[in-house]
Enzyme design. Structure first.
Site, PDB file in Angstrom:
ATOM      1  N   ASP A  17     -22.384-107.402  -9.088  1.00  0.00           N
ATOM      2  CA  ASP A  17     -22.541-106.093  -8.809  1.00  0.00           C
ATOM      3  C   ASP A  17     -23.873-105.923  -9.579  1.00  0.00           C
ATOM      4  O   ASP A  17     -24.567-106.585 -10.812  1.00  0.00           O
ATOM      5  CB  ASP A  17     -21.630-105.173  -9.456  1.00  0.00           C
ATOM      6  CG  ASP A  17     -21.944-103.732  -8.812  1.00  0.00           C
ATOM      7  OD1 ASP A  17     -22.681-103.502  -7.777  1.00  0.00           O
ATOM      8  OD2 ASP A  17     -21.427-102.713  -9.575  1.00  0.00           O
ATOM      9  N   GLY A  18     -25.045-105.033  -9.157  1.00  0.00           N
ATOM     10  CA  GLY A  18     -26.121-104.735  -9.956  1.00  0.00           C
ATOM     11  C   GLY A  18     -27.460-104.934  -9.062  1.00  0.00           C
ATOM     12  O   GLY A  18     -28.529-104.681  -9.897  1.00  0.00           O
ATOM     13  N   GLY A  20     -29.043-103.822  -6.761  1.00  0.00           N
ATOM     14  CA  GLY A  20     -29.831-102.472  -6.290  1.00  0.00           C
ATOM     15  C   GLY A  20     -30.510-101.886  -7.597  1.00  0.00           C
ATOM     16  O   GLY A  20     -31.809-101.418  -7.478  1.00  0.00           O
ATOM     17  N   ARG A  21     -29.750-101.791  -8.542  1.00  0.00           N
ATOM     18  CA  ARG A  21     -30.395-100.966  -9.780  1.00  0.00           C
ATOM     19  C   ARG A  21     -31.328-102.252 -10.277  1.00  0.00           C
ATOM     20  O   ARG A  21     -32.420-101.379 -10.863  1.00  0.00           O
ATOM     21  CB  ARG A  21     -29.397-101.008 -10.813  1.00  0.00           C
ATOM     22  CG  ARG A  21     -28.574 -99.539 -10.493  1.00  0.00           C
ATOM     23  CD  ARG A  21     -27.183 -99.688 -11.448  1.00  0.00           C
ATOM     24  NE  ARG A  21     -26.034-100.451 -10.742  1.00  0.00           N
ATOM     25  CZ  ARG A  21     -25.005-100.964 -11.195  1.00  0.00           C
ATOM     26  NH1 ARG A  21     -24.880-100.387 -12.596  1.00  0.00           N
ATOM     27  NH2 ARG A  21     -24.250-101.568 -10.673  1.00  0.00           N
ATOM     28  N   SER A  62     -18.215-106.009   0.382  1.00  0.00           N
ATOM     29  CA  SER A  62     -16.900-105.357   0.244  1.00  0.00           C
ATOM     30  C   SER A  62     -16.589-104.538   1.539  1.00  0.00           C
ATOM     31  O   SER A  62     -17.874-104.074   2.156  1.00  0.00           O
ATOM     32  CB  SER A  62     -16.578-104.222  -0.762  1.00  0.00           C
ATOM     33  OG  SER A  62     -17.339-102.913  -0.409  1.00  0.00           O
ATOM     34  N   THR A  63     -15.464-104.246   2.248  1.00  0.00           N
ATOM     35  CA  THR A  63     -15.513-103.670   3.520  1.00  0.00           C
ATOM     36  C   THR A  63     -15.875-102.103   3.094  1.00  0.00           C
ATOM     37  O   THR A  63     -16.619-101.478   4.126  1.00  0.00           O
ATOM     38  CB  THR A  63     -13.953-103.166   3.504  1.00  0.00           C
ATOM     39  OG1 THR A  63     -13.290-104.327   3.365  1.00  0.00           O
ATOM     40  CG2 THR A  63     -13.519-102.609   4.714  1.00  0.00           C
ATOM     41  N   ASN A  65     -18.877-101.487   1.514  1.00  0.00           N
ATOM     42  CA  ASN A  65     -20.241-101.736   1.550  1.00  0.00           C
ATOM     43  C   ASN A  65     -20.584-101.592   3.033  1.00  0.00           C
ATOM     44  O   ASN A  65     -21.937-101.333   3.457  1.00  0.00           O
ATOM     45  CB  ASN A  65     -20.467-103.103   0.950  1.00  0.00           C
ATOM     46  CG  ASN A  65     -20.430-103.376  -0.515  1.00  0.00           C
ATOM     47  OD1 ASN A  65     -20.250-104.191  -1.003  1.00  0.00           O
ATOM     48  ND2 ASN A  65     -20.381-102.073  -1.165  1.00  0.00           N
ATOM     49  N   SER A 186     -13.050-102.520  -7.738  1.00  0.00           N
ATOM     50  CA  SER A 186     -13.628-102.214  -6.366  1.00  0.00           C
ATOM     51  C   SER A 186     -13.116-102.914  -5.238  1.00  0.00           C
ATOM     52  O   SER A 186     -13.853-103.445  -4.428  1.00  0.00           O
ATOM     53  CB  SER A 186     -15.171-102.570  -6.547  1.00  0.00           C
ATOM     54  OG  SER A 186     -15.747-101.392  -7.606  1.00  0.00           O
TER      55      SER A 186
HETATM   56  C1  IPE Z   1     -18.631-104.220  -5.554  1.00  0.00           C
HETATM   57  O1  IPE Z   1     -19.870-103.634  -5.648  1.00  0.00           O
HETATM   58  C2  IPE Z   1     -18.665-104.912  -4.125  1.00  0.00           C
HETATM   59  C3  IPE Z   1     -19.516-106.435  -4.474  1.00  0.00           C
HETATM   60  C4  IPE Z   1     -20.020-106.761  -5.563  1.00  0.00           C
HETATM   61  C5  IPE Z   1     -19.607-107.162  -3.421  1.00  0.00           C
HETATM   62  P1  IPE Z   1     -20.036-102.068  -5.400  1.00  0.00           P
HETATM   63  O2  IPE Z   1     -21.389-101.744  -5.870  1.00  0.00           O
HETATM   64  O3  IPE Z   1     -19.748-101.889  -4.053  1.00  0.00           O
HETATM   65  O4  IPE Z   1     -18.820-101.407  -6.195  1.00  0.00           O
HETATM   66  P2  IPE Z   1     -18.782 -99.745  -6.473  1.00  0.00           P
HETATM   67  O5  IPE Z   1     -18.987 -98.826  -5.341  1.00  0.00           O
HETATM   68  O6  IPE Z   1     -19.898 -99.613  -7.556  1.00  0.00           O
HETATM   69  O7  IPE Z   1     -17.407 -99.466  -6.777  1.00  0.00           O
HETATM   70  C1  IPE Z   2     -24.050-105.769  -5.243  1.00  0.00           C
HETATM   71  O1  IPE Z   2     -25.139-105.046  -5.837  1.00  0.00           O
HETATM   72  C2  IPE Z   2     -24.183-106.453  -4.136  1.00  0.00           C
HETATM   73  C3  IPE Z   2     -23.377-105.628  -2.950  1.00  0.00           C
HETATM   74  C4  IPE Z   2     -22.506-104.911  -3.223  1.00  0.00           C
HETATM   75  C5  IPE Z   2     -23.823-106.249  -1.801  1.00  0.00           C
HETATM   76  P1  IPE Z   2     -25.319-103.539  -5.550  1.00  0.00           P
HETATM   77  O2  IPE Z   2     -25.872-103.520  -3.988  1.00  0.00           O
HETATM   78  O3  IPE Z   2     -23.746-102.830  -5.293  1.00  0.00           O
HETATM   79  O4  IPE Z   2     -26.151-103.048  -6.546  1.00  0.00           O
HETATM   80  P2  IPE Z   2     -26.079-101.784  -7.436  1.00  0.00           P
HETATM   81  O5  IPE Z   2     -24.692-101.551  -7.966  1.00  0.00           O
HETATM   82  O6  IPE Z   2     -26.436-100.462  -6.542  1.00  0.00           O
HETATM   83  O7  IPE Z   2     -27.147-101.793  -8.566  1.00  0.00           O
HETATM   84 MG    MG Z   3     -22.899-101.782  -6.840  1.00  0.00          MG
END
Ligand code: IPE
Ligand code: IPE
Ligand code: MG
Length: 230
Positions: A17-18, A20-21, A62-63, A65, A186
């Site tokens: 995770d992370g 996007g940020r 994830s589902t 996502n 998650s």
């Molecule tokens: C969990 O991350 C899913 C994956 C890393 C693939 P998310 O970004 O979807 O989780 P939440 O929404 O913060 O719980």
């Molecule tokens: C995890 O990173 C990758 C996936 C869920 C596909 P995110 O896309 O959730 O990144 P953040 O949490 O928004 O930073």
């Molecule tokens: Mg995330």
């Protein structure tokens, strides 16, 4: 198994995770973070193999996502395509078995087709198994298993129920790492994580390098796993 080996988790899960940020901090589109995340996966797989880990399960999508904007999803599908065309076949040639868990029906047919083709070419007795959780949701997996059990009739044991999961053949994770700072699972491996050691780091996934992975493994080696016993 020697003391030394016991200190290394056999089966590891990573909630990546992370991304996007990480991109946002650089004033870049989210896809830039996903690209960086994929590069990180390539390195971490090497690191996991070198550390003596046998099973690595990566939460890639994830589902839930799937409700993200189409543009982001298309970018992720493109990365899956790239990974399974460029990297996965090389790993299979190096005695790595690749698996995919989740509902692949939501993916473009060429991507799911490529994934299944690579999985089918993987050897059952490979030294290292790499599993991608794609359009994976643990609750959906549990309900699916329950429905399979109902169809089969009779009662199921815990072991029997585990065999109905997507993760059949992969030992429950000894260690689950989540990057990105959130303190939750998650919907990742809820049934399988009953006795997993959990590790949360604020580091965003594209920054989770070999040094940090080793630091996490070191912490695992210090954990006292009691499984309810004294
Ligand atoms: C969990 O991350 C899913 C994956 C890393 C693939 P998310 O970004 O979807 O989780 P939440 O929404 O913060 O719980
Ligand atoms: C995890 O990173 C990758 C996936 C869920 C596909 P995110 O896309 O959730 O990144 P953040 O949490 O928004 O930073
Ligand atoms: Mg995330």
């Amino acid at each position: 198994m020697s003391e030394k080996n016991r200190a290394v988790p056999q089966s590891v899960g990573i909630i990546m995770d992370g991304n996007g940020r990480w991109a946002k901090r650089r004033l870049m589109p989210r896809s830039f973070g996903h690209d960086a995340g994929m590069k990180r996966i390539v390195k971490l797989v090497e690191c996991a193999r070198a550390a003596g880990i046998r099973y690595l399960t990566l939460f890639a999508l994830s589902t839930e996502n799937l409700a993200r904007p189409r543009e982001e999803l298309e970018g992720l599908f493109g990365l899956f395509r790239k990974y399974f065309e460029e990297y996965a076949p090389k790993l299979v040639a190096e005695d790595v078995a690749i698996g995919v868990i989740g509902d692949l029906s939501a993916l473009p047919a060429d991507v799911s087709g490529k994934m299944l083709e690579v999985c089918a070419r993987s050897k059952r007795d490979a030294a290292f198994r790499l599993v991608f959780a794609v359009n994976y949701g643990s609750r959906a997996e549990i309900v699916r298993a329950a429905n399979l059990a109902v169809k089969a009739g009779g009662e199921v044991s815990e072991e029997g129920f585990s065999r109905l999961m997507y993760t059949c053949g992969v030992p429950d994770p000894d260690f689950i790492i989540r990057t990105g700072g959130e303190l939750r699972l998650s919907n990742f491996l809820l049934w399988q994580s009953a006795y997993s050691e959990l590790y949360f780091t604020k580091t965003l996934f594209p920054d989770f390098d070999e040094r940090q992975f080793k630091r996490a493994l070191k912490e695992y080696s210090r954990r006292n796993r009691r499984f309810g016993k004294v």
